[in-house]
Motif scaffolding. Structure first.
Motif, short mmCIF file in Angstrom:
data_model
loop_
_atom_site.label_atom_id
_atom_site.label_comp_id
_atom_site.label_asym_id
_atom_site.label_seq_id
_atom_site.Cartn_x
_atom_site.Cartn_y
_atom_site.Cartn_z
N LEU A 126 0.82 -1.21 0.00
CA LEU A 126 0.00 0.00 0.00
C LEU A 126 0.86 1.26 0.00
CD1 LEU A 126 -2.80 -1.02 2.53
CD2 LEU A 126 -2.98 -0.86 0.04
N VAL A 127 1.94 1.24 0.79
CA VAL A 127 2.84 2.40 0.82
C VAL A 127 3.45 2.64 -0.55
CG1 VAL A 127 5.03 3.23 1.75
CG2 VAL A 127 3.33 2.28 3.28
N ALA A 128 3.88 1.57 -1.19
CA ALA A 128 4.48 1.71 -2.52
C ALA A 128 3.47 2.26 -3.52
CB ALA A 128 5.01 0.36 -3.00
N LEU A 129 2.21 1.82 -3.42
CA LEU A 129 1.19 2.30 -4.33
C LEU A 129 0.93 3.79 -4.16
CD1 LEU A 129 -0.93 1.52 -6.48
CD2 LEU A 129 -2.53 1.08 -4.60
N VAL A 130 0.84 4.23 -2.91
CA VAL A 130 0.58 5.65 -2.64
C VAL A 130 1.78 6.51 -3.03
CG1 VAL A 130 0.12 7.33 -0.82
CG2 VAL A 130 -1.08 5.14 -0.82
N LEU A 131 2.98 6.08 -2.63
CA LEU A 131 4.16 6.88 -2.91
C LEU A 131 4.45 6.96 -4.40
CD1 LEU A 131 6.64 5.93 -0.04
CD2 LEU A 131 5.07 7.86 -0.20
N GLN A 132 4.13 5.90 -5.13
CA GLN A 132 4.35 5.94 -6.58
C GLN A 132 3.51 7.04 -7.21
OE1 GLN A 132 6.57 4.18 -8.29
NE2 GLN A 132 5.98 5.22 -10.19
N LYS A 133 2.26 7.19 -6.76
CA LYS A 133 1.40 8.26 -7.28
C LYS A 133 1.96 9.64 -6.92
CE LYS A 133 -1.68 5.43 -8.95
NZ LYS A 133 -1.88 5.30 -10.43
N VAL A 134 2.46 9.78 -5.67
CA VAL A 134 3.01 11.06 -5.25
C VAL A 134 4.27 11.39 -6.04
CG1 VAL A 134 3.98 12.33 -3.29
CG2 VAL A 134 2.00 10.85 -2.95
N PHE A 135 5.12 10.39 -6.26
CA PHE A 135 6.34 10.62 -7.02
C PHE A 135 6.02 11.04 -8.45
CE2 PHE A 135 9.22 7.63 -4.34
CZ PHE A 135 9.03 8.46 -3.26
N GLU A 136 4.98 10.45 -9.02
CA GLU A 136 4.63 10.78 -10.40
C GLU A 136 4.07 12.20 -10.52
OE1 GLU A 136 1.94 7.74 -11.54
OE2 GLU A 136 3.50 6.19 -11.81
N THR A 137 3.31 12.64 -9.52
CA THR A 137 2.76 14.00 -9.59
C THR A 137 3.82 15.06 -9.39
OG1 THR A 137 2.24 13.90 -7.22
CG2 THR A 137 0.51 13.22 -8.76
N ASN A 138 4.83 14.75 -8.53
CA ASN A 138 5.93 15.70 -8.26
C ASN A 138 5.39 17.06 -7.81
OD1 ASN A 138 8.68 16.28 -8.03
ND2 ASN A 138 8.79 17.14 -10.09
N ASN A 139 4.40 16.99 -6.88
CA ASN A 139 3.72 18.19 -6.40
C ASN A 139 4.16 18.48 -4.97
OD1 ASN A 139 1.81 20.04 -5.35
ND2 ASN A 139 0.31 19.38 -6.86
#
Length: 334
Positions: A54-67
């Motif tokens: 779950l952590v990897a799934l959430v962090l992957q989205k955050v890394f992709e947004t780069n916000n």
């Protein structure tokens, strides 16, 4: 730093399954030797897979947004979860408004230390790069939780269970600052001891054994026990020199964050349990289980009672049906 490390690993769930076979091997040993830890080991491994997935799934989205706002939200969420862990799960004694004071202490330590450390000590610009900032904040929160729990637990134990010395100082006219200074000093010393041992890279249990039985060289243990951040950086493709320097900076940041958070929470705790009129207030210390666990136990007991009543009512209906059937049979035979 020479920039973000390149991804040199390509693992799929089959590789994770092969790694999980080591857990099964440990479980087999536990079962054969009747150690009684096989089920706990298996459940912990399953939780590890679910949580990290779950952590990897959430962090992957955050890394992709780069916000930066998403990065800041994750940092605040990590501090909030760390506060819940410290107050709800790890603290046997609590005081009024402990949650807000611990959250304040964590935010005032992890956020400034992470910003200053990443921007200047690690030379990352901008400092909020997700792949750099979020893991660092996570490590700072992990170290800070331990320091807060140790310091607050010691203060509450001294105030609630061993309050004679503090009361004696207050009775002889000492201010609450003078009376509580020995308690605060010892609480901070205990809170910073694990961080000092981490920088030596000596596991606490091994160190305790070496102090009482053996004589082990700390530098040898440090060479053998390569720290996790350094290992991860090397596996990620960084040079050994860069990985070692990164580990140094991380350890110094964890030490600073732990010290700052422990000082804030210790002072806040003493300000609550010793009021402004220099009176000891053990009535402000709650030694019961946290309301979350009390609510859980209450719901569980109600559910068990409901199941018992349902079973009893079903048995009563069956008994009544059998009695009615016997009565009908007697009437027919009569």
């Amino acid at each position: 730093m020479d920039g973000a490390p390149t991804d040199t690993t390509h693992l799929d769930w089959g590789n994770v399954g092969l790694g999980f076979s080591f857990i099964l091997f440990n479980g087999l040993i536990s079962t054969s030797l009747q150690l009684g830890v096989g089920s706990s080991l298996l459940s912990a491994a399953i939780r590890c897979v679910v949580q990290l997935g779950l952590v990897a799934l959430v962090l992957q989205k955050v890394f992709e947004t780069n916000n930066p706002w998403a990065v800041g939200s994750i940092a605040c969420l990590l501090n909030l979860l760390g506060t819940i862990e410290a107050v709800v799960n790890k603290s046997k004694k609590r005081y009024n408004h402990m949650f807000s004071s611990v959250l304040f202490g964590m935010l005032c330590s992890t956020i400034p230390v992470s910003i200053i450390g990443i921007r200047f000590a690690m030379a990352v610009d901008p400092f909020w790069k997700p792949e750099q900032y979020i893991p660092i904040v996570g490590m700072l929160c992990g170290g800070t939780i331990s320091g807060i729990v140790v310091s607050v637990s010691y203060v509450l134990r001294e105030i609630y269970d061993n309050r004679d010395k503090v009361e004696m100082y207050l009775a002889f006219g000492a201010s609450r600052f003078e009376a509580c200074r020995p308690v605060a000093r010892e609480a901070l010393r205990l809170a910073l001891t694990p961080t000092i041992n981490q920088m030596r890279f000596v596991p606490s249990k091994i160190q305790a054994i070496s102090n009482s039985v053996f004589t082990l060289d700390n530098s040898v243990i440090g060479i053998i026990a390569i720290p996790g951040m350094m290992t991860g950086a090397i596996l990620g493709g960084s040079s050994v020199q860069q990985a070692a320097r990164l580990q140094m900076v991380i350890m110094f940041m964890i030490s600073a964050s732990t010290a700052l958070a422990s000082i804030i929470t210790t002072i806040t705790t003493l300000a609550v349990v010793v009021d402004s009129e220099d009176r000891l207030r053990p009535d402000r210390v709650d030694v019961r289980e946290h309301p979350v666990w009390r609510a859980r136990n209450w719901l569980f007991s109600r559910a068990v009672d409901g199941v018992k009543r349902t079973v009893q009512s079903c048995r009563g209906l069956r008994r009544e049906d059998r009695q009615n059937g016997a009565a009908d049979t007697e009437r027919l035979l009569g």
